[in-house]
Every structure is written in structure tokens, then in C-alpha cells.
Write a protein that holds these residues in place. Structure first.
Motif, PDB file in Angstrom:
ATOM      1  N   SER A   1       0.829  -1.203   0.000  1.00 20.58           N
ATOM      2  CA  SER A   1       0.000   0.000   0.000  1.00 20.58           C
ATOM      3  C   SER A   1       0.868   1.259   0.000  1.00 20.58           C
TER       4      SER A   1
ATOM      5  N   TYR B   1      -6.831  15.646   0.836  1.00 23.65           N
ATOM      6  CA  TYR B   1      -7.440  14.448   0.275  1.00 23.65           C
ATOM      7  C   TYR B   1      -8.910  14.664  -0.024  1.00 23.65           C
TER       8      TYR B   1
ATOM      9  N   ILE C   1     -12.314  12.914  -0.043  1.00 25.23           N
ATOM     10  CA  ILE C   1     -12.956  11.717   0.510  1.00 25.23           C
ATOM     11  C   ILE C   1     -14.423  11.691   0.075  1.00 25.23           C
TER      12      ILE C   1
ATOM     13  N   ASP D   1      -9.747  10.057  -3.311  1.00 26.45           N
ATOM     14  CA  ASP D   1      -8.601   9.455  -2.624  1.00 26.45           C
ATOM     15  C   ASP D   1      -9.042   8.261  -1.790  1.00 26.45           C
ATOM     16  N   SER D   2     -10.278   8.319  -1.313  1.00 29.46           N
ATOM     17  CA  SER D   2     -10.805   7.197  -0.552  1.00 29.46           C
ATOM     18  C   SER D   2     -12.315   7.363  -0.424  1.00 29.46           C
TER      19      SER D   2
ATOM     20  N   GLN E   1     -11.275  -3.628  -5.410  1.00 25.94           N
ATOM     21  CA  GLN E   1     -10.847  -3.628  -4.002  1.00 25.94           C
ATOM     22  C   GLN E   1     -10.661  -5.080  -3.572  1.00 25.94           C
TER      23      GLN E   1
ATOM     24  N   LEU F   1      -9.849  -2.809   0.246  1.00 23.81           N
ATOM     25  CA  LEU F   1      -8.644  -2.142  -0.229  1.00 23.81           C
ATOM     26  C   LEU F   1      -8.285  -2.482  -1.664  1.00 23.81           C
TER      27      LEU F   1
ATOM     28  N   VAL G   1      -8.365   3.022  -5.408  1.00 19.70           N
ATOM     29  CA  VAL G   1      -9.264   3.677  -4.457  1.00 19.70           C
ATOM     30  C   VAL G   1      -9.851   2.632  -3.502  1.00 19.70           C
ATOM     31  N   SER G   2      -9.709   2.858  -2.228  1.00 19.43           N
ATOM     32  CA  SER G   2     -10.224   1.930  -1.221  1.00 19.43           C
ATOM     33  C   SER G   2     -11.489   2.485  -0.580  1.00 19.43           C
TER      34      SER G   2
ATOM     35  N   MET H   1      -8.985   4.194   7.332  1.00 15.27           N
ATOM     36  CA  MET H   1      -8.858   4.992   6.111  1.00 15.27           C
ATOM     37  C   MET H   1      -7.649   5.927   6.207  1.00 15.27           C
TER      38      MET H   1
ATOM     39  N   GLU I   1      -4.546   4.093   5.453  1.00 12.30           N
ATOM     40  CA  GLU I   1      -4.420   3.762   4.029  1.00 12.30           C
ATOM     41  C   GLU I   1      -4.030   4.974   3.179  1.00 12.30           C
ATOM     42  N   ILE I   2      -4.517   6.162   3.524  1.00 17.89           N
ATOM     43  CA  ILE I   2      -4.150   7.333   2.710  1.00 17.89           C
ATOM     44  C   ILE I   2      -2.776   7.880   3.090  1.00 17.89           C
TER      45      ILE I   2
END
Ligand code: IPM
Ligand code: MN
Length: 354
Positions: free
Chosen positions: A11, A22, A24, A86-87, A117, A269, A274-275, A305, A308-309
Motif C-alpha cells: 500500500s 485528500y 474523501i 482518494d478514498s 478492491q 482495499l 481507491v479503497s 482509512m 491507508e491514505i
């Protein structure tokens, strides 16, 4: 095969350390989804303020209400926008007036598949002061993570009918697991086991072993035995990797041993894309609008999250705040209506501890 870290994408590869802003996408969804998402956003805002990054939220009214009004589930234009985020932060999908399966398939599963994902990450952690139905087990005993393959297996939807509608009808549903799909999932699980650096043990649940990482001990358990050990000796597990359907089933059991759906968070994920993060419980329509649903699972998902970002410190702060909130003893139970605090008060408490 002896893979090296250069061939395995992690990741980290898409995380830009200089990035501080970001986009979201927020899909609050149905039932109690909006209430728990609101508390998740509260905690995210607090974490971003404290840790100096910016989150721009873009809201999407996808879910049962929109479907009832317009017949739309996931318009192509919305999907295209989500692919640019971004997420994604998701509340819950499932509406009492919509036949089961329509929204789940048309929205939740469609997003998982369209955004590729391929990992469904489900941490199982007993926090302090949380009641587990397992006798004599403590937070030290229940701390593992399930890596569920999220784009193949029985969820591939392959199959069909022969002589449909007749007395001789046959329905076939096939579980498809490809070499590519299984390998990327198991690689992810190995790398995660390494990063966790806990017991360095990866248990394969229900499939044949295909990879080896020298520093990670591997173990195999049939899915039925996994259920048994999860109740009897959960401390044996560190990371479990498994297929889509087995993962779906064992993570409901796992959610119960960590205190219930009120605390069970998950992430869908795509380590290169993109998760999407969500509490793993459903939309709990009967509790809607009462301010009694537990938002901790959504807050936990929001914390995942952040990790992850690329905002690891903020993610750790959220995790720590959840743990502190529970350790304070102010939350009496994790069950809806029995927390001793309202949904918003639990959100306030966690936010105050960031
Ligand atoms: C989950 C849910 C979904 C699944 C349903 C709603 C399609 O149970 O996220 O675990 O089976 O994956
Ligand atoms: Mn499930």
C-alpha cells in the motif's frame, strides 16, 4: 517461488508522503448509516486538525432512498467520480422497502468489483473493558486480522440456469478463484503479517498454500476448524487469509468475539487504487434516528482509512482514542441502546481524546 519485496506491491506504493489534502467520497447510505458516518466525520475532522492535513468531503446520496425515488443505484457518472477520489467512507447499505440483494449487489459489491478492491481487511481486536462472550479471554488473547479476498469466489456471480422455470430446473453457481486473484491476496497477507510484526504467523483458511516468505511462519486451518479455534484459542491467530465467502462467514463470528457489530470495522482495499472503509454491520433500520446506534465501528473504519491514505500518526491517534474511550468505562456496553451514552456522545468522547 521466493518472492522479494521488490516484486510485491504494498500500500506504500501509492502513498505520497508530501500529500496533505485528500478528497474523501462519503456515502452515508441507509438506516443508521448516516448517524454513524456523522460521528466518523467528527473524529476525522478532529484528527486532520491535530495532524495538519486537509480532508475535503464530497457527499453522495446513494442507497435505498435514491433508488426508491429515481430507480438509480449507482449511475455511471457517480462511479466515474468515485474512481477519482482518494478514498471512500461508507455507512451502510440495506433498506427495509427494497428487496434484499438489489442494493447489496448493485452498490456495495459493484463498488468492490469496479474499484478492484481485492482485499477486505477486518481487524479483530478486543479493546479494554469490552465484554466478550468467550470466557477468560482478554485483550491479549483477541488481536488478529482477517484478510478476506474481495473480488472472486462465489461472489464472482458466475453460473446460470438450465431448464429454468421447469420441473427439471438446475441452478449452478461457481466459485471462481484465479491464480492472479489468489496470489495478490496472499502476497498482501504476507506483507501485512510482516508489518504487524506480532507473531509473524499467517494462517491460510481453507485453500492450498501457494507462496512462502522466509520470515513468516505459515499455518493452515480448514474453515470449520478455524471457527472452532477462533472460539477456543483465538490467541493462536495473528493474520488469517481466506477466500471471499469463507471470509464473509468467519468475520461475523470474529466480530462477535471482539464485542459485536458495534465495534467491527473493515476496509475494502485496492492497494494501488481507491479503497473504501465501512463498519461491517448492516444498516440496522430499527434503530434509525434514535441516536442510540454505536458509532465505534464507523470511527474505527475512518481510522483505517487514515492509515491507508498515508496519515499513519492520525490513524494511530484514532485507534488510541477508541481504546481510551473504552478504557474510561464511560461506555457501558457496545450494544445499540445499552451504551449509557448516545451515538453523538460516543463520537464526542472519542473526538475529545484525539
Ligand atoms: C459484508 C456483507 C456483504 C458481503 C453483503 C451485504 C453482500 O455481508 O460486507 O460482509 O457478503 O460481503
Ligand atoms: Mn458479511
Amino acid at each position: 517461488m521466493t518472492p522479494t519485496s521488490t516484486t510485491a506491491k504494498t500500500s506504500q506504493s501509492k502513498q505520497n508522503p508530501k500529500k496533505t489534502s485528500y478528497k474523501i467520497a462519503v456515502i452515508a447510505g441507509d438506516g443508521t448509516g448516516p448517524e454513524v458516518v456523522k460521528e466518523g466525520l467528527k473524529v476525522l475532522n478532529q484528527a486532520s486538525k491535530k495532524h495538519n492535513f486537509k480532508l475535503d468531503f464530497v457527499y453522495y446520496d446513494l442507497g435505498g432512498e435514491r433508488f426508491k425515488k429515481t430507480g438509480e443505484i449507482l449511475p455511471e457518472s457517480v462511479l466515474a467520480e468515485l474512481k477519482e477520489a482518494d478514498s471512500i467512507f461508507l455507512g451502510a447499505i440495506g433498506h427495509p422497502d427494497v428487496k434484499p440483494g438489489i442494493l447489496e449487489k448493485g452498490l456495495l459489491l459493484k463498488l468492490r468489483f469496479e474499484l478492484d478492491q481485492y482485499i477486505n481487511l477486518r481487524p479483530v481486536k478486543l479493546y479494554p473493558n469490552v465484554e466478550t462472550p468467550l470466557a477468560n479471554k482478554t485483550p491479549e488473547d483477541i488481536d488478529f486480522i482477517v484478510v478476506r479476498e474481495n473480488t472472486e469466489g462465489l461472489y464472482a456471480g458466475a453460473g446460470g440456469f438450465l431448464r429454468r422455470g421447469t420441473q427439471h430446473e438446475v441452478a449452478i453457481q461457481e466459485s471462481i478463484n484465479t491464480r492472479m486473484g489468489v496470489e495478490r491476496c496472499i502476497r498482501y497477507a504476507f506483507e501485512l503479517t510482516r508489518r504487524r510484526n506480532r507473531k509473524k504467523t499467517l494462517t491460510l483458511c481453507g485453500k492450498t498454500n501457494v507462496l512462502i516468505y522466509a520470515d513468516v511462519k505459515t499455518d493452515y486451518a480448514h474453515v470449520d476448524a478455524t471457527c472452532m479455534w477462533m472460539v477456543k484459542n483465538p490467541e493462536w491467530f495473528d493474520v488469517i487469509v481466506t477466500d471471499n465467502m469463507f471470509g464473509d462467514i468467519i468475520t461475523d463470528l470474529a466480530a462477535m468475539i471482539q464485542g459485536g457489530m458495534g465495534i467491527a470495522a473493515g476496509g475494502n482495499l485496492n492497494p494501488q487504487g481507491v479503497s473504501m472503509f465501512e463498519p461491517i454491520g448492516g444498516s440496522a433500520p430499527k434503530y434509525t434516528g434514535k441516536n442510540i446506534i454505536n458509532p465505534l465501528a464507523a470511527i474505527g473504519a475512518a481510522g483505517m482509512m487514515l492509515e491507508e491514505i498515508g496519515q499513519r500518526e492520525a490513524a494511530e491517534a484514532v485507534e488510541h482514542a477508541i481504546s481510551q474511550a473504552l478504557a474510561s468505562g464511560k461506555i457501558k456496553s457496545l450494544a445499540a441502546g445499552k451504551m449509557g451514552l448516545s451515538t453523538t456522545e460516543v463520537g464526542d468522547l472519542v473526538a475529545s481524546l484525539i
